[in-house]
Design a protein around this motif. Structure first.
Motif, PDB file in Angstrom:
ATOM      1  N   PRO A   1     118.692 -70.034 -53.658  1.00 62.04           N
ATOM      2  CA  PRO A   1     119.632 -69.493 -53.993  1.00 62.04           C
ATOM      3  C   PRO A   1     119.253 -67.628 -52.748  1.00 62.04           C
ATOM      4  N   TRP A   2     118.585 -67.885 -51.957  1.00 60.57           N
ATOM      5  CA  TRP A   2     118.106 -66.464 -51.299  1.00 60.57           C
ATOM      6  C   TRP A   2     119.593 -66.168 -50.730  1.00 60.57           C
ATOM      7  N   THR A   3     119.250 -64.630 -50.698  1.00 63.06           N
ATOM      8  CA  THR A   3     120.566 -63.938 -49.383  1.00 63.06           C
ATOM      9  C   THR A   3     119.875 -64.129 -48.411  1.00 63.06           C
ATOM     10  N   GLN A   4     120.637 -63.429 -47.214  1.00 61.73           N
ATOM     11  CA  GLN A   4     120.051 -63.699 -45.383  1.00 61.73           C
ATOM     12  C   GLN A   4     119.519 -62.951 -45.489  1.00 61.73           C
ATOM     13  N   ASP A   5     118.740 -62.002 -46.243  1.00 61.01           N
ATOM     14  CA  ASP A   5     117.123 -60.834 -45.989  1.00 61.01           C
ATOM     15  C   ASP A   5     116.444 -61.745 -46.654  1.00 61.01           C
ATOM     16  N   GLN A   6     116.400 -62.265 -47.865  1.00 64.05           N
ATOM     17  CA  GLN A   6     114.943 -63.326 -47.964  1.00 64.05           C
ATOM     18  C   GLN A   6     115.091 -64.578 -47.844  1.00 64.05           C
ATOM     19  N   TRP A   7     115.882 -64.878 -46.692  1.00 65.86           N
ATOM     20  CA  TRP A   7     115.322 -65.902 -46.201  1.00 65.86           C
ATOM     21  C   TRP A   7     114.728 -65.459 -44.349  1.00 65.86           C
ATOM     22  N   LYS A   8     115.145 -63.750 -44.493  1.00 65.98           N
ATOM     23  CA  LYS A   8     114.328 -63.494 -42.976  1.00 65.98           C
ATOM     24  C   LYS A   8     113.199 -63.783 -43.965  1.00 65.98           C
ATOM     25  N   ILE A   9     112.817 -62.697 -44.799  1.00 63.79           N
ATOM     26  CA  ILE A   9     111.785 -62.288 -44.981  1.00 63.79           C
ATOM     27  C   ILE A   9     111.005 -63.648 -45.050  1.00 63.79           C
ATOM     28  N   PHE A  10     111.120 -64.548 -45.802  1.00 61.82           N
ATOM     29  CA  PHE A  10     110.887 -65.749 -46.278  1.00 61.82           C
ATOM     30  C   PHE A  10     110.014 -66.427 -44.824  1.00 61.82           C
ATOM     31  N   TRP A  11     111.240 -66.098 -43.977  1.00 66.48           N
ATOM     32  CA  TRP A  11     110.541 -67.160 -42.313  1.00 66.48           C
ATOM     33  C   TRP A  11     109.595 -66.004 -41.362  1.00 66.48           C
ATOM     34  N   ARG A  12     109.496 -64.522 -41.641  1.00 63.11           N
ATOM     35  CA  ARG A  12     108.706 -63.505 -41.631  1.00 63.11           C
ATOM     36  C   ARG A  12     107.140 -64.087 -41.721  1.00 63.11           C
ATOM     37  N   PHE A  13     107.324 -64.515 -43.164  1.00 61.39           N
ATOM     38  CA  PHE A  13     105.738 -64.561 -43.761  1.00 61.39           C
ATOM     39  C   PHE A  13     105.509 -66.415 -44.032  1.00 61.39           C
TER      40      PHE A  13
ATOM     41  N   SER B   1     110.539 -57.469 -52.527  1.00 59.71           N
ATOM     42  CA  SER B   1     109.809 -57.454 -54.195  1.00 59.71           C
ATOM     43  C   SER B   1     110.879 -58.394 -54.894  1.00 59.71           C
ATOM     44  N   ASP B   2     112.562 -58.357 -54.866  1.00 58.74           N
ATOM     45  CA  ASP B   2     112.672 -59.474 -55.790  1.00 58.74           C
ATOM     46  C   ASP B   2     112.835 -61.188 -55.280  1.00 58.74           C
ATOM     47  N   TRP B   3     112.438 -60.880 -54.028  1.00 62.93           N
ATOM     48  CA  TRP B   3     112.066 -62.521 -53.114  1.00 62.93           C
ATOM     49  C   TRP B   3     110.732 -62.812 -53.604  1.00 62.93           C
ATOM     50  N   LYS B   4     109.754 -62.145 -53.929  1.00 68.11           N
ATOM     51  CA  LYS B   4     108.326 -62.080 -53.692  1.00 68.11           C
ATOM     52  C   LYS B   4     108.788 -62.698 -55.869  1.00 68.11           C
ATOM     53  N   ARG B   5     108.977 -62.386 -56.438  1.00 67.23           N
ATOM     54  CA  ARG B   5     109.672 -62.595 -58.032  1.00 67.23           C
ATOM     55  C   ARG B   5     110.031 -63.749 -57.983  1.00 67.23           C
ATOM     56  N   SER B   6     111.123 -64.421 -57.375  1.00 67.42           N
ATOM     57  CA  SER B   6     111.693 -65.788 -57.306  1.00 67.42           C
ATOM     58  C   SER B   6     111.045 -66.824 -56.493  1.00 67.42           C
ATOM     59  N   ILE B   7     109.721 -66.298 -55.711  1.00 67.65           N
ATOM     60  CA  ILE B   7     109.079 -67.814 -54.634  1.00 67.65           C
ATOM     61  C   ILE B   7     108.668 -68.823 -55.405  1.00 67.65           C
ATOM     62  N   GLU B   8     107.561 -68.885 -56.492  1.00 67.81           N
ATOM     63  CA  GLU B   8     107.335 -69.381 -58.002  1.00 67.81           C
ATOM     64  C   GLU B   8     108.173 -70.833 -57.944  1.00 67.81           C
ATOM     65  N   HIS B   9     109.416 -70.915 -58.223  1.00 66.53           N
ATOM     66  CA  HIS B   9     110.474 -71.558 -57.956  1.00 66.53           C
ATOM     67  C   HIS B   9     110.569 -72.243 -56.785  1.00 66.53           C
ATOM     68  N   TYR B  10     110.898 -71.907 -55.827  1.00 68.30           N
ATOM     69  CA  TYR B  10     111.189 -72.433 -54.221  1.00 68.30           C
ATOM     70  C   TYR B  10     110.131 -73.163 -53.551  1.00 68.30           C
ATOM     71  N   VAL B  11     108.685 -71.929 -53.391  1.00 66.83           N
ATOM     72  CA  VAL B  11     107.883 -72.705 -52.385  1.00 66.83           C
ATOM     73  C   VAL B  11     106.121 -72.486 -52.882  1.00 66.83           C
ATOM     74  N   GLN B  12     105.750 -73.711 -52.417  1.00 63.61           N
ATOM     75  CA  GLN B  12     104.426 -73.650 -52.012  1.00 63.61           C
ATOM     76  C   GLN B  12     103.723 -72.458 -51.551  1.00 63.61           C
ATOM     77  N   THR B  13     102.137 -72.861 -51.591  1.00 63.25           N
ATOM     78  CA  THR B  13     101.642 -72.008 -50.767  1.00 63.25           C
ATOM     79  C   THR B  13     100.396 -73.211 -50.682  1.00 63.25           C
ATOM     80  N   SER B  14      99.794 -73.246 -48.855  1.00 63.10           N
ATOM     81  CA  SER B  14      99.373 -74.200 -48.894  1.00 63.10           C
ATOM     82  C   SER B  14      98.132 -73.262 -47.540  1.00 63.10           C
ATOM     83  N   VAL B  15      96.557 -73.603 -48.841  1.00 65.20           N
ATOM     84  CA  VAL B  15      95.108 -72.960 -48.021  1.00 65.20           C
ATOM     85  C   VAL B  15      94.091 -74.131 -47.620  1.00 65.20           C
ATOM     86  N   GLY B  16      94.198 -74.229 -45.797  1.00 69.10           N
ATOM     87  CA  GLY B  16      92.833 -75.071 -46.460  1.00 69.10           C
ATOM     88  C   GLY B  16      91.009 -74.327 -45.173  1.00 69.10           C
ATOM     89  N   TYR B  17      90.164 -75.033 -46.559  1.00 66.45           N
ATOM     90  CA  TYR B  17      89.093 -74.496 -46.270  1.00 66.45           C
ATOM     91  C   TYR B  17      87.624 -76.017 -45.433  1.00 66.45           C
TER      92      TYR B  17
END
Length: 311
Positions: free
Chosen positions: A170-182, A205-221
């Motif tokens: 349920p992100w706003t247009q601005d929050q989607w812009k943040i996701f695509w940028r980061f 800040s609002d987007w960061k608080r929501s991302i644990e519900h909608y985003v996974q992080t990938s880090v390779g070593y």
């Protein structure tokens, strides 16, 4: 390995684990978390990123109804000549050339019928992409791994893997812009990045608080550097992904897992061709121990767009 290089390798691994756990963490806080000086953290991070020993962090959307993703494993008669032809192909987001049971892996935003294209020889498998997860790389040598892997296969234990239904984000247009940028570099300095896309820090800040519900992080070593490892895909039939994933807890490099409908796609890395037979023996053992019923595989050759993981 000398005492100095052993300590350096230990610091690299400690930094990797911290970035994996805290993808937005700045250098100062990584220094505090790891107990390594800020200058050393900064220098080691630059080196790890330059050599692609550390790949990421990258943000991936969890399965959702807004932006579904599909994976196609398919073959074309002249893969080397065909490779560049898909760069402008509609619906294709990224792809990799392979060698084995299939020679292309495509990620698309809807199902694509590749059989209609000239040179297509076979579609091996396709399906909707589900969750992506990784088993963190251990601070170990390949000799360490080889010495224990037979015992691990017999009793791998289990790890928890994500299991949720696709949701609407349920992100706003601005929050989607943040996701695509980061999404390709969440460690960007926030203020200039937000200014560039004209979004407020409050929305960030609002987007960061929501991302644990909608985003996974990938880090390779990959201690020797991602380009200098031999990468292999394995497509598995298994009803025990928790146990299969746990087998790779002794691996010195990151192992990535992706649900593709009712199959499991694995991407693993080894330091050279001499380990390929050991890896194939490992998957044969997983069949023998009834953790998987069958597997197919292909070597990773090259990819278009440096998405990580390339799935």
């Amino acid at each position: 390995m000398t005492k100095y290089y052993l300590k350096q390798a230990e610091y690299y691994h400690r930094i990797y684990l911290t970035v994996r756990a805290h993808p937005f963490m700045i250098t100062h806080d990584i220094s505090v978390e790891t107990g390594i000086s800020r200058n050393t953290v900064s220098r080691y991070l630059r080196d790890m990123i330059k050599r692609q020993a550390l790949v990421g962090p990258h943000l991936k959307l969890k399965p959702n109804v807004n932006y579904p993703r599909y994976i196609h494993l398919t073959s074309f008669s002249s893969p080397e000549k065909t490779f560049n032809l898909f760069k402008e192909f509609p619906r294709v987001l990224s792809y990799a050339r392979c060698f084995g049971d299939w020679n292309f892996l495509f990620v698309t935003d809807r199902l694509v019928d590749f059989s209609q294209l000239k040179g297509h020889s076979k579609t091996f498998y396709w399906g909707k992409r589900g969750f992506i997860w990784d088993v963190p790389a251990q601070f170990a040598t390949w000799s360490d791994t080889c010495s224990v892997i037979d015992d691990v296969v017999k009793n791998p234990g289990r790890i928890e893997i994500p299991q949720e239904e696709p949701v609407e984000i349920p992100w706003t247009q601005d929050q989607w812009k943040i996701f695509w940028r980061f999404k390709d570099n969440p460690r960007l300095k926030a203020t200039p990045a937000l200014k560039e896309i004209r979004v407020s820090y409050e929305a960030f800040s609002d987007w960061k608080r929501s991302i644990e519900h909608y985003v996974q992080t990938s880090v390779g070593y990959y201690p020797q550097g991602f380009p200098y490892h031999t990468k292999m895909y394995f497509l598995l039939e298994t009803d025990q992904p928790q146990h299969v994933s746990a087998v790779f807890q002794c691996w010195p490099t990151t192992t990535m897992f992706t649900q593709v409908d009712n199959k499991l796609l694995v991407l693993l890395a080894v330091p050279g061709g001499r380990f390929l037979s050991k890896v194939l023996n490992l998957f044969d053992s997983l069949v023998t121990e009834n953790f998987i019923s069958s597997f197919k595989h292909a070597l990773f050759v090259q990819q278009w767009r440096n998405n990580f993981p390339p799935i």
